[in-house]
Design a protein around this motif. Structure first.
Motif, PDB file in Angstrom:
ATOM      1  N   PRO A 123       0.757  -1.200  -0.124  1.00 50.43           N
ATOM      2  CA  PRO A 123      -0.105  -0.055  -0.008  1.00 50.43           C
ATOM      3  C   PRO A 123       0.724   1.256  -0.100  1.00 50.43           C
ATOM      4  N   GLY A 124       0.205   2.237  -0.558  1.00 52.21           N
ATOM      5  CA  GLY A 124       1.102   3.680  -0.792  1.00 52.21           C
ATOM      6  C   GLY A 124       0.369   4.694  -1.533  1.00 52.21           C
ATOM      7  N   LEU A 125       0.896   5.986  -1.545  1.00 56.15           N
ATOM      8  CA  LEU A 125       0.083   7.095  -2.200  1.00 56.15           C
ATOM      9  C   LEU A 125       0.334   6.665  -3.632  1.00 56.15           C
ATOM     10  N   LEU A 126       1.691   6.267  -3.886  1.00 53.38           N
ATOM     11  CA  LEU A 126       2.317   6.145  -5.190  1.00 53.38           C
ATOM     12  C   LEU A 126       2.534   4.562  -5.449  1.00 53.38           C
ATOM     13  N   PRO A 127       2.034   3.906  -6.486  1.00 56.45           N
ATOM     14  CA  PRO A 127       2.221   2.501  -6.691  1.00 56.45           C
ATOM     15  C   PRO A 127       3.703   2.356  -7.078  1.00 56.45           C
ATOM     16  N   GLY A 128       4.208   1.002  -6.820  1.00 59.56           N
ATOM     17  CA  GLY A 128       5.687   0.599  -7.358  1.00 59.56           C
ATOM     18  C   GLY A 128       6.327   0.220  -6.137  1.00 59.56           C
ATOM     19  N   ALA A 152       8.804   2.391   1.193  1.00 59.81           N
ATOM     20  CA  ALA A 152       8.776   3.783   0.926  1.00 59.81           C
ATOM     21  C   ALA A 152       9.454   4.974   1.444  1.00 59.81           C
ATOM     22  N   LEU A 153       9.942   5.913   1.110  1.00 58.06           N
ATOM     23  CA  LEU A 153      10.540   6.980   1.424  1.00 58.06           C
ATOM     24  C   LEU A 153       9.835   7.771   2.697  1.00 58.06           C
ATOM     25  N   GLY A 154       8.567   7.818   2.328  1.00 62.52           N
ATOM     26  CA  GLY A 154       7.635   8.828   3.156  1.00 62.52           C
ATOM     27  C   GLY A 154       7.114   7.973   4.380  1.00 62.52           C
ATOM     28  N   ARG A 155       7.085   8.324   5.728  1.00 62.69           N
ATOM     29  CA  ARG A 155       6.895   7.481   7.002  1.00 62.69           C
ATOM     30  C   ARG A 155       5.457   7.064   6.780  1.00 62.69           C
ATOM     31  N   ARG A 156       4.539   8.010   6.298  1.00 64.61           N
ATOM     32  CA  ARG A 156       3.069   7.589   6.406  1.00 64.61           C
ATOM     33  C   ARG A 156       2.888   6.367   5.461  1.00 64.61           C
ATOM     34  N   ASP A 157       3.340   6.323   4.359  1.00 62.56           N
ATOM     35  CA  ASP A 157       3.323   5.121   3.467  1.00 62.56           C
ATOM     36  C   ASP A 157       3.798   3.894   4.060  1.00 62.56           C
ATOM     37  N   ARG A 158       5.211   4.256   4.376  1.00 59.28           N
ATOM     38  CA  ARG A 158       6.010   3.062   5.019  1.00 59.28           C
ATOM     39  C   ARG A 158       5.314   2.617   6.366  1.00 59.28           C
ATOM     40  N   ASN A 159       4.810   3.457   7.084  1.00 61.68           N
ATOM     41  CA  ASN A 159       4.069   2.853   8.277  1.00 61.68           C
ATOM     42  C   ASN A 159       2.792   1.736   7.822  1.00 61.68           C
ATOM     43  N   GLY A 179      15.758  -6.530   3.301  1.00 61.30           N
ATOM     44  CA  GLY A 179      15.853  -5.504   2.168  1.00 61.30           C
ATOM     45  C   GLY A 179      16.208  -3.966   2.602  1.00 61.30           C
ATOM     46  N   ASP A 180      15.621  -3.011   1.761  1.00 58.23           N
ATOM     47  CA  ASP A 180      15.968  -1.579   1.922  1.00 58.23           C
ATOM     48  C   ASP A 180      14.585  -1.012   2.537  1.00 58.23           C
ATOM     49  N   PHE A 181      14.577  -0.526   3.860  1.00 61.55           N
ATOM     50  CA  PHE A 181      13.592  -0.239   4.613  1.00 61.55           C
ATOM     51  C   PHE A 181      13.152   1.348   4.535  1.00 61.55           C
ATOM     52  N   ASN A 182      14.471   1.796   4.218  1.00 61.18           N
ATOM     53  CA  ASN A 182      14.441   3.449   4.128  1.00 61.18           C
ATOM     54  C   ASN A 182      13.949   4.010   5.542  1.00 61.18           C
ATOM     55  N   CYS A 183      14.576   3.282   6.565  1.00 59.85           N
ATOM     56  CA  CYS A 183      14.149   3.665   8.177  1.00 59.85           C
ATOM     57  C   CYS A 183      14.951   3.090   8.972  1.00 59.85           C
ATOM     58  N   GLY A 184      15.233   3.683  10.159  1.00 60.77           N
ATOM     59  CA  GLY A 184      15.952   3.151  11.068  1.00 60.77           C
ATOM     60  C   GLY A 184      15.534   1.896  11.957  1.00 60.77           C
ATOM     61  N   PRO A 185      16.240   1.336  12.903  1.00 58.76           N
ATOM     62  CA  PRO A 185      15.796   0.182  13.600  1.00 58.76           C
ATOM     63  C   PRO A 185      14.811   0.607  14.578  1.00 58.76           C
ATOM     64  N   GLN A 186      14.849   1.831  15.151  1.00 65.81           N
ATOM     65  CA  GLN A 186      14.004   2.402  16.029  1.00 65.81           C
ATOM     66  C   GLN A 186      12.611   2.420  15.571  1.00 65.81           C
ATOM     67  N   GLU A 187      12.204   2.574  14.339  1.00 65.04           N
ATOM     68  CA  GLU A 187      10.916   2.751  13.953  1.00 65.04           C
ATOM     69  C   GLU A 187      10.534   1.113  13.741  1.00 65.04           C
ATOM     70  N   LEU A 188      11.193   0.492  13.344  1.00 64.36           N
ATOM     71  CA  LEU A 188      11.074  -0.962  13.036  1.00 64.36           C
ATOM     72  C   LEU A 188      10.744  -1.586  14.510  1.00 64.36           C
ATOM     73  N   GLU A 189      11.395  -1.229  15.488  1.00 63.85           N
ATOM     74  CA  GLU A 189      11.277  -2.074  16.886  1.00 63.85           C
ATOM     75  C   GLU A 189       9.983  -1.503  17.528  1.00 63.85           C
ATOM     76  N   ALA A 190       9.412  -0.089  17.177  1.00 61.87           N
ATOM     77  CA  ALA A 190       8.217   0.307  17.783  1.00 61.87           C
ATOM     78  C   ALA A 190       6.817  -0.110  16.934  1.00 61.87           C
ATOM     79  N   HIS A 191       7.193  -0.558  15.869  1.00 61.93           N
ATOM     80  CA  HIS A 191       6.008  -0.664  15.152  1.00 61.93           C
ATOM     81  C   HIS A 191       5.081  -1.893  15.904  1.00 61.93           C
ATOM     82  N   PRO A 192       3.801  -1.645  15.965  1.00 59.32           N
ATOM     83  CA  PRO A 192       2.934  -2.756  16.671  1.00 59.32           C
ATOM     84  C   PRO A 192       2.664  -3.844  16.046  1.00 59.32           C
ATOM     85  N   SER A 193       2.745  -3.773  14.515  1.00 59.58           N
ATOM     86  CA  SER A 193       2.329  -4.852  13.897  1.00 59.58           C
ATOM     87  C   SER A 193       3.579  -5.990  13.630  1.00 59.58           C
ATOM     88  N   LEU A 194       4.734  -5.365  13.558  1.00 58.20           N
ATOM     89  CA  LEU A 194       5.676  -6.321  13.515  1.00 58.20           C
ATOM     90  C   LEU A 194       6.101  -6.936  15.036  1.00 58.20           C
TER      91      LEU A 194
END
Length: 256
Positions: A123-128, A152-159, A179-194
């Motif tokens: 999912p994301g604002l821009l496909p691809g 994605a580069l943008g945090r909203r789409d990446r979330n 892969g290339d997540f375009n974010c740091g480990p803190q964002e990944l560790e805090a994500h509730p779904s992950l």
């Protein structure tokens, strides 16, 4: 028996290859931008170097490859790398089809048989953006699910994309997301779904830009049941990202 040669161990590599373009300065994003659309010299040589590195691993996830277009002289870079690395099983999935100029794709190459589960448009604002979802099978061991991503580069789409990936892996399979997540480990560790899926990053080392790293944006996430060894960023400047390598201990079939 060395750690790397034990039958229950899988050597894993992940790399954003930037379609075989080697960058060593920020200005190359401007001065070499044309190379993302038109054929250029030197790409085949860089791919050969990547193939030599990949030959030391059992499973390799590739981001920012091309599935065959004008800019690669119709070369499917995933197939080419698999041949050079002598990894007989491979899959490629096109995320953004800009033919005739480009076919942006993800790839996975393996010494062990692969089963393609699905290519997921994210999912994301821009496909691809997408995720290539496969299963690795080694006799005597539980299947390992491997998902290769470029987020994605943008945090909203990446979330939203991280939420999709977490839900995809909530069933408790042994799994790696790399892969290339375009974010740091803190964002990944805090994500509730992950967190619900038990997915955690295995390193915190800097990966980008390759010539003077300041950010940790290339990751491997592993589920809690997997034993991860020797996770590290490699000083192999083959694109604008550094590779991530690790060894995973597979679980025997009888384990529950």
């Amino acid at each position: 028996m060395s750690l790397g040669s034990a039958p229950d161990l899988l050597r894993v590599l992940s790399l954003n290859i930037q379609v075989g373009l080697r960058s060593s300065e920020y200005r190359h994003y401007l001065t070499q931008a044309w190379r993302h659309l038109l054929p250029s010299q030197g790409v085949r040589g860089v791919l050969d170097e990547i193939g030599r590195l990949a030959a030391g691993y059992d499973l390799v996830g590739i981001q920012e490859a091309d599935a065959g277009s004008l800019r690669t002289r119709q070369l499917n870079q995933v197939a080419y790398l698999a041949e050079r690395a002598k990894l007989p099983h491979w899959q490629a999935a096109v995320n953004r089809d800009l033919r005739p100029f480009a076919q942006h794709c993800l790839g996975v190459m393996s010494r062990d048989p692969l089963r393609l589960l699905r290519h997921h448009p994210l999912p994301g604002l821009l496909p691809g953006r997408g995720a290539l979802d496969v299963e690795v099978r080694r006799p005597g061991y539980r299947p390992l699910r491997v998902v290769v991503v470029h987020l994605a580069l943008g945090r909203r789409d990446r979330n939203r994309q991280l939420g999709y990936l977490g839900a995809l892996l909530e069933d408790g399979d042994d799994a790696l997301v790399l892969g290339d997540f375009n974010c740091g480990p803190q964002e990944l560790e805090a994500h509730p779904s992950l967190r619900r899926a038990g997915l955690k990053p295995v390193h915190r080392d800097l990966t980008y830009p390759a010539w003077a790293p300041t950010r940790c944006i290339d990751h491997v996430l592993a589920t809690e049941g997997l034993g991860v060894h020797e996770a590290r960023v490699l000083d192999a400047r083959l694109s604008d990202h550094l590779p991530v390598g690790l060894t995973v201990r597979l679980q025997p079939e009888e384990a529950t």
